[in-house]
Scaffold this active site. Structure first.
Site, short mmCIF file in Angstrom:
data_model
loop_
_atom_site.label_atom_id
_atom_site.label_comp_id
_atom_site.label_asym_id
_atom_site.label_seq_id
_atom_site.Cartn_x
_atom_site.Cartn_y
_atom_site.Cartn_z
N ASP A 339 0.87 -1.17 0.00
CA ASP A 339 0.00 0.00 0.00
C ASP A 339 0.91 1.22 0.00
OD1 ASP A 339 -2.22 1.77 0.78
OD2 ASP A 339 -1.27 1.72 2.75
N ASP A 535 -1.65 -0.59 6.02
CA ASP A 535 -1.77 0.00 7.35
C ASP A 535 -3.17 0.53 7.62
OD1 ASP A 535 -1.45 2.13 5.43
OD2 ASP A 535 -1.50 3.43 7.19
N ASP A 539 -7.27 -1.22 3.80
CA ASP A 539 -6.45 -2.37 3.41
C ASP A 539 -6.95 -3.68 4.02
OD1 ASP A 539 -4.56 -0.79 2.00
OD2 ASP A 539 -3.70 -0.18 3.91
P1 ADP Z 1 -4.12 4.43 0.16
O1 ADP Z 1 -4.56 3.20 -0.53
O2 ADP Z 1 -3.06 5.13 -0.61
O3 ADP Z 1 -3.72 4.18 1.57
P2 ADP Z 1 -6.92 5.24 0.69
O4 ADP Z 1 -7.63 4.18 -0.09
O5 ADP Z 1 -6.96 5.15 2.16
O6 ADP Z 1 -5.41 5.46 0.17
O7 ADP Z 1 -7.54 6.62 0.29
C1 ADP Z 1 -7.72 6.97 -1.06
C2 ADP Z 1 -8.01 8.43 -1.18
O8 ADP Z 1 -9.29 8.70 -0.61
C3 ADP Z 1 -7.04 9.30 -0.43
O9 ADP Z 1 -5.95 9.62 -1.23
C4 ADP Z 1 -7.91 10.51 -0.10
O10 ADP Z 1 -7.91 11.42 -1.15
C5 ADP Z 1 -9.30 9.95 0.02
N1 ADP Z 1 -9.75 9.79 1.40
C6 ADP Z 1 -10.11 8.64 2.02
N2 ADP Z 1 -10.50 8.88 3.29
C7 ADP Z 1 -10.35 10.19 3.48
C8 ADP Z 1 -10.57 11.07 4.58
N3 ADP Z 1 -11.01 10.64 5.77
N4 ADP Z 1 -10.32 12.36 4.40
C9 ADP Z 1 -9.88 12.83 3.23
N5 ADP Z 1 -9.65 12.07 2.16
C10 ADP Z 1 -9.89 10.77 2.27
MG MG Z 2 -2.72 3.21 3.59
#
Ligand code: ADP
Ligand code: MG
Length: 642
Positions: A339, A535, A539
């Protein structure tokens, strides 16, 4: 020992620390030393012609060496209705006595109890290593003071009456009653029921269960229960009887094999006596020798000795395997999926840019921070941390995994922060101007989120994150080991590419929603065994689906629960170490099993042919067992090089 000071959690010190007699390893070593002394004493007495004294000493040796094994055998027989090697050992020792070789029987029991004590000792070390890890990541909960201020308190300091703020994906640190909010709660840890239950104001929540998508305020009713890590320890304890595939083989093998050996005794006796014309006594002697040699101690112990030692070695280095099966699966993995946010990057994000479309920047920031303080997402934390003023009241906030978070303002309007798909969910549209601004931020490697109210987009928020300092080196080391390394992220491709370039990953899958991550892992699993490292809350499904799920200790509680391996030092190099440990363990297990089976086949055949005297049979059989345990224990000292 300083352990009680360094371990802030609520694990009771194990009983044996208060009383050495209850320490299985110490007791085992004590008893096997006694057995050895009396066995040797018996030989000396016999040499002096004091035969009754010799037999008396051997009788003592049978008691000290045989009673623990007999207890174990009876327990297995009654509880699991199975015959195990412990029984075989006792029978074999009695068999040796029946042909006038009680001393050899005593030595047999000594060696057997020694190998068991060595295993207990390895396990105790593993346990201590895990306890030391708990000191590394003390656990606590976020307590909200009456004036609304939030502070972190260690578990031990939580008291009835405290109010906890529990964000989505977090674990309840204590039993309590919901005073505000509404959420779905995963109580499978307690009830085994995997469908989440709804919890709102007035409902009870249980320590150790997981909060789903809503934000809850909970009044503590009972002091905290077990910590996540205390639970991990319990899991590792269960792993003592762990069910990795090779162990299952050994276990499946143990019962039928024991029966087969026991049944073969009369067959060998009859064959030797009637077919080959041996005297009754000589035939019995041969049958007993065969019984001793054919007992599969080494085969049964080969795997657990290695796996337990490896888990201990891993724990000492900060890589906590939840089971022996995870070690085995890791040794066979060919693909590593990482991730991005929080795994390849530090996840300690900073809010760099606020681009407002409607209203002032200050207003936008305040609105975003008031909502994001209720989310566990690293992006959210960056946005909330950048705001120091009084937050607005936001009701009924819910996170939508991998998309964003939404709540209600006092006037009933929705307020939300999230990514592009989330904007679409809210019925808001992005015009060319906004797309252009977003693209510009993303080209700089900033992760962007959008703030909105109702169906209007108010602002763009750009947060920066930096790759973990060790990420590039860790990726290179994984590649050197022949692994295919891929990145899976929910973030935009442009941002993903920035990080991928810095850490030198070529294969990138971006803009994945949690269900896409899950699908991607399933797809990769068809091409080879996958290690998924993550993390976040988003995920968790992918971690469950991968052959080996790996989580960072600093990650969301759900991801910790879903993982098979936890990197307690929040350091990707731990993963490289875990790999090499897993591969050494697999090699050790293979070696041990072939050795143990080889000894049985060779010495067993020779014994049938009458070419092995009983004392030699004892040495070959139990020497093999001790050898196999020793080879396994060597893993305790496992060190990794690059
Ligand atoms: P990654 O797989 O890189 O860990 P996530 O799937 O957790 O990313 O999140 C994808 C995108 O969704 C983030 O880049 C963000 O733009 C948005 N996002 C998700 N949850 C939030 C939140 N609580 N506040 C702001 N943006 C969020
Ligand atoms: Mg992450």
């Amino acid at each position: 020992m300083t352990q009680s000071q360094t371990v802030p959690n609520r694990t009771q010190p194990p009983e044996w620390q208060q009383n050495w007699w209850k320490n299985p390893a110490a007791r085992g070593f004590g008893l096997s030393a006694l057995t050895l002394l009396t066995a040797v004493g018996g030989y000396v007495a016999e040499a002096q012609g004091a035969t009754p004294l010799a037999w008396g000493l051997w009788a003592v040796a049978f008691l000290t060496g045989g009673i623990p094994a007999a207890q174990q055998a009876i327990r297995t027989l009654l509880r699991e209705r199975k015959l195990d090697v412990d029984l075989l050992m006792v029978v074999a020792a009695l068999g040796a006595a029946s042909v006038g070789r009680a001393g050899d029987g005593a030595i047999l029991l000594f060696l057997f109890s020694l190998s068991n004590a060595l295993q207990d000792w390895a396990f105790a070390r593993t346990r201590r290593a895990i306890e030391a890890l708990m000191a590394l990541n003390p656990e606590g909960a976020n307590v909200v003071n009456p004036d609304g201020e939030e502070t972190w308190k260690p578990l031990d300091d939580l008291a009835p009456g405290d109010t906890l703020l529990v964000r989505p994906g977090e674990r309840f640190a204590a039993d309590g009653t919901v005073t505000e909010g509404f959420s779905d709660v995963d109580e499978s840890a307690l009830t085994g029921e995997s469908v989440p239950v709804d919890r709102g104001v007035g409902d009870a929540v249980k320590s150790g269960t997981l909060n789903g998508h809503g934000v809850l305020w909970v009044r503590v009713e009972h002091r905290a229960g077990e910590s996540t890590l205390a639970k991990l320890i319990a899991l590792v304890e269960q792993a003592r009887a762990a069910k990795s595939r090779t162990e299952r083989f050994a276990e499946a093998f143990e019962g039928p094999y024991t029966v087969a050996v026991l049944l073969s005794v009369p067959v060998v006796y009859a064959g030797a006596h009637y077919l080959f014309g041996l005297e009754a006594a000589a035939a019995w002697y041969r049958a007993m020798t065969f019984l001793v040699v054919a007992s599969p101690c080494a085969v049964v112990i080969a795997t657990p000795a290695a796996v337990l030692s490896a888990m201990g070695a891993g724990a000492r280095r900060g890589t906590l395997f939840k089971s022996g099966a995870a070690l085995e699966a890791l040794s066979q993995a060919r693909i590593v999926a990482l991730d991005k946010t929080g795994t390849l990057t530090e996840g300690r994000m900073r809010l760099e840019r606020v681009v407002t479309l409607d209203g002032s920047e200050d207003e936008a920031h305040r609105l975003a921070a008031s909502l994001e303080r209720l989310s566990e997402h690293p992006v959210a934390q960056a946005i909330a941390a950048g705001w120091s003023g009084e937050p607005l009241a936001v009701r009924d906030a819910r996170s939508v995994r991998g998309r964003g978070i939404i709540g209600y303002l006092e006037d009933g309007d929705t307020v939300w922060v999230g990514n592009r798909p989330f904007v679409a969910d809210q019925g808001a549209a992005l015009d060319a101007h906004v797309e252009g601004e977003l693209g510009a931020l993303e080209a700089q490697g900033l992760t962007t989120s959008l703030l909105g109210r109702g169906n209007r987009v108010l602002a763009l928020l750009g947060v920066a994150d930096s790759p973990r300092p060790e990420a590039r080196e860790a990726v290179a080391a994984l590649k050197r080991r022949g692994m295919r390394v891929v990145m899976l992220t929910g973030d935009r491709r442009a941002v993903a590419e920035h990080v991928a370039k810095a850490v030198e990953i070529e294969e990138i899958y971006a803009e994945l929603l949690p269900e896409d991550k899950l699908q991607m892992v399933e797809e990769l699993e068809r091409q080879g065994r996958v290690v998924m490292v993550g993390d976040g809350v988003n995920d968790a499904p992918a971690l469950n689906a991968a052959s080996v799920g790996v989580s960072m200790a600093g990650g969301a509680d759900v991801s910790l629960e879903s993982a098979d391996l936890v990197l307690m030092k929040n350091d990707l190099k731990g993963l490289v170490g875990a790999f090499s440990l897993a591969r050494s363990t697999a090699a050790t297990v293979r070696f041990n099993l072939s050795f143990a089976l080889g000894v049985i086949v060779v010495v067993g055949t020779l014994a049938l042919l009458g070419m092995v005297p009983l004392p030699l049979g004892v040495v070959a059989h139990e020497g093999g067992t001790i050898f196999v345990v020793g080879v396994g224990l060597r893993l305790l000292a496992h060190r990794v090089v690059g």
